[in-house]
Design a protein around this motif. Structure first.
Motif, PDB file in Angstrom:
ATOM      1  N   GLU A 170      -6.037  -2.835  -0.679  1.00  0.00           N
ATOM      2  CA  GLU A 170      -5.342  -4.089  -1.014  1.00  0.00           C
ATOM      3  C   GLU A 170      -6.282  -5.076  -1.724  1.00  0.00           C
ATOM      4  O   GLU A 170      -5.872  -5.786  -2.653  1.00  0.00           O
ATOM      5  N   ARG A 198      -9.643  -7.663   8.871  1.00  0.00           N
ATOM      6  CA  ARG A 198     -10.470  -7.622   7.650  1.00  0.00           C
ATOM      7  C   ARG A 198      -9.560  -7.499   6.447  1.00  0.00           C
ATOM      8  O   ARG A 198      -8.351  -7.354   6.599  1.00  0.00           O
ATOM      9  N   ASP A 242       0.857  -1.188   0.000  1.00  0.00           N
ATOM     10  CA  ASP A 242       0.000   0.000   0.000  1.00  0.00           C
ATOM     11  C   ASP A 242       0.896   1.241   0.000  1.00  0.00           C
ATOM     12  O   ASP A 242       2.092   1.150   0.310  1.00  0.00           O
ATOM     13  N   GLY A 286      -6.118   6.489   4.198  1.00  0.00           N
ATOM     14  CA  GLY A 286      -6.545   5.082   4.210  1.00  0.00           C
ATOM     15  C   GLY A 286      -5.741   4.262   3.217  1.00  0.00           C
ATOM     16  O   GLY A 286      -5.770   3.034   3.247  1.00  0.00           O
ATOM     17  N   ASP A 300      -8.127  -2.059   2.347  1.00  0.00           N
ATOM     18  CA  ASP A 300      -8.710  -1.215   1.309  1.00  0.00           C
ATOM     19  C   ASP A 300      -7.690  -0.110   1.038  1.00  0.00           C
ATOM     20  O   ASP A 300      -7.486   0.733   1.911  1.00  0.00           O
TER      21      ASP A 300
HETATM   22  N1  GLY Z   1      -4.910  -0.120   3.343  1.00  0.00           N
HETATM   23  C1  GLY Z   1      -4.858  -0.126   4.734  1.00  0.00           C
HETATM   24  C2  GLY Z   1      -6.050  -0.608   5.406  1.00  0.00           C
HETATM   25  O1  GLY Z   1      -6.929  -1.175   4.812  1.00  0.00           O
HETATM   26  O2  GLY Z   1      -6.150  -0.441   6.606  1.00  0.00           O
END
Ligand code: GLY
Length: 425
Positions: free
Chosen positions: A295, A290, A216, A230, A293
């Motif tokens: 990813e 979880r 990320d 995020g 996001d």
């Molecule tokens: N991309 C980092 C997260 O989903 O926390």
């Protein structure tokens, strides 16, 4: 089968996108879903205006729609214990129990869990005031890392070069309360240099399979400058050598599952290890309970199987075999001006947010369709996805897809994937 996805962001749209391509799927439902999921001539999912917090109505909905299993995307319902409620009602669900979701809900809890499991992680101190933070920082070397204890949508981490910056971040948390209660406690953590790796596994709390590894780009600006977000883009797969892989499994994944088992925390779902790969080996920065996001957007396209069936088995507590494609995926986030702190909404999106080719498409994170036009409706608006045989072709596809839309002040990093391979030496 019929599947219900809970959530409304890019991760959930990526799940819907993958499930729609699974031969075993009949109907897809999302609560609340987003306009990207229901756009086009063949809507991918039926979106319903139902509140997941009303678990009684949710259970009734699942029974009426003959839902085979529920996939919970975001952390909030997981932390609120929605998985437990659905399972108690006999509805198979992908996601951890509320007890296990604490690994993400509280940074203090997760650091103590890591210590108990003897997992390599950086030194930390628990702080809850500006004064405590400034006292504690005397035992740490700069840059200082201050992390809000609670859930802050990936924005609760401050990396401060100086004591002055640290004091200002601590004031934001404890006095200005920018994250409310989620920031009333925090950890001050020793910064560890290295390169970040998103290491996600699918587990039943006993066994696991590792999903394609991804990276990320959490900072807003190029060259990893600006505030934490995020996530501004991802690339997969990241290849690592066997020794490192074994070390991660032996020192981080294995001890985590052993302690989950000892504590009798039920976990049927995706467990995300946010790793820092240092000269001394892998260190665990954080757990997410979880899918990541963004990813998810680059992991799912690399799976070479009926993804809906795969996760149905996970919801039943089984760990199926994973088949991985020999290709690469890239995701470039297109964000609103003002993201992450104050994203501008209601901006007109020009171009075509539903444009797609065989190897590129948009996943919708925060866009809405209203009165015949698309508008921004959140911080991260669209995810431009590219798939290719190599990382560079996937990136080229993603950036060419990104050009298909525009709005005033659109923010996008042009260096996604650039450092990924240099970093690994
Ligand atoms: N991309 C980092 C997260 O989903 O926390």
């Amino acid at each position: 089968m019929n599947i219900l996805v809970i959530g409304h962001g890019g991760r959930e749209h990526a799940l819907i996108h993958a499930f729609r391509r699974s031969p075993s799927v009949k109907n897809l439902h999302a609560i609340p879903g987003n306009d990207g999921m229901r756009s086009g001539e063949n809507p991918a999912a039926m979106c319903h205006n139902l509140d997941w917090k009303d678990s009684k109505s949710l259970v009734e909905f699942c029974r009426k729609q003959e839902i085979s299993y529920v996939f919970i995307g975001p952390e909030d319902p997981l932390v609120a214990g929605l998985c437990d409620k659905l399972r108690e009602a006999g509805i198979p669900t992908v996601g951890p129990s509320q007890a296990a979701a604490h690994l993400e809900a509280s940074k203090i809890f997760s650091k103590n869990f890591m210590l108990e499991a003897k997992i390599p992680t950086s030194a930390f101190a628990k702080v809850s005031s500006v004064q405590q933070t400034m006292q504690a920082c005397e035992s740490f070397a700069p840059p200082y890392v201050l992390k809000a204890d609670g859930l802050c949508a990936g924005k609760g981490v401050f990396i401060c070069k100086t004591k002055f910056d640290l004091e200002s971040a601590a004031k934001d948390l404890f006095e200005n309360k920018i994250f409310g209660d989620a920031g009333s406690k925090a950890i001050l953590e020793q910064f560890i240099p290295g390169w970040e790796l998103s290491y996600l596994v699918v587990t039943n709390g006993l066994q696991f399979v590792t999903l394609p590894l991804s990276q990320d780009h959490k900072r807003l600006l190029e060259n990893d400058a600006g505030p934490n977000t995020g996530g501004m883009g991802t690339i997969a797969p990241i290849e690592i050598d066997l020794d490192l892989h074994e070390r991660i499994k032996k020192t981080i994944v294995g001890p985590t599952l052993e302690l989950l088992k000892k504590k009798e925390f039920l976990y049927y779902g995706v467990l995300y290890f946010g790793l820092m790969i240092t000269d001394q080996g892998p260190q665990l920065l954080e757990y997410n309970c979880r899918f990541g996001d963004p990813e998810t957007q680059v992991i799912l396209p690399l799976l070479d199987q009926d993804i809906a069936k795969f996760f149905q088995q996970v919801a039943m507590g089984e760990i199926p075999n994973l088949k991985i494609k020999n290709s690469a995926a890239a995701c470039v986030i297109l964000a609103s001006p003002g993201y992450p702190m104050n994203p501008q909404k209601e901006l007109l999106i020009e171009g075509n947010p539903t444009a797609c080719t065989d190897s590129s498409y948009f996943i919708h994170a925060g866009a809405k369709f209203q009165d015949g036009t698309w508008k921004t409706a959140g911080g991260r608006v669209l995810c431009a996805i590219g798939i290719g045989q190599t990382h560079s072709s996937a990136l080229a596809q993603a950036y060419s897809q990104a050009k298909m839309v525009r709005w005033p002040g659109l923010q996008m990093r042009m260096d996604i994937g650039k450092k990924t391979f240099v970093n690994r030496g």
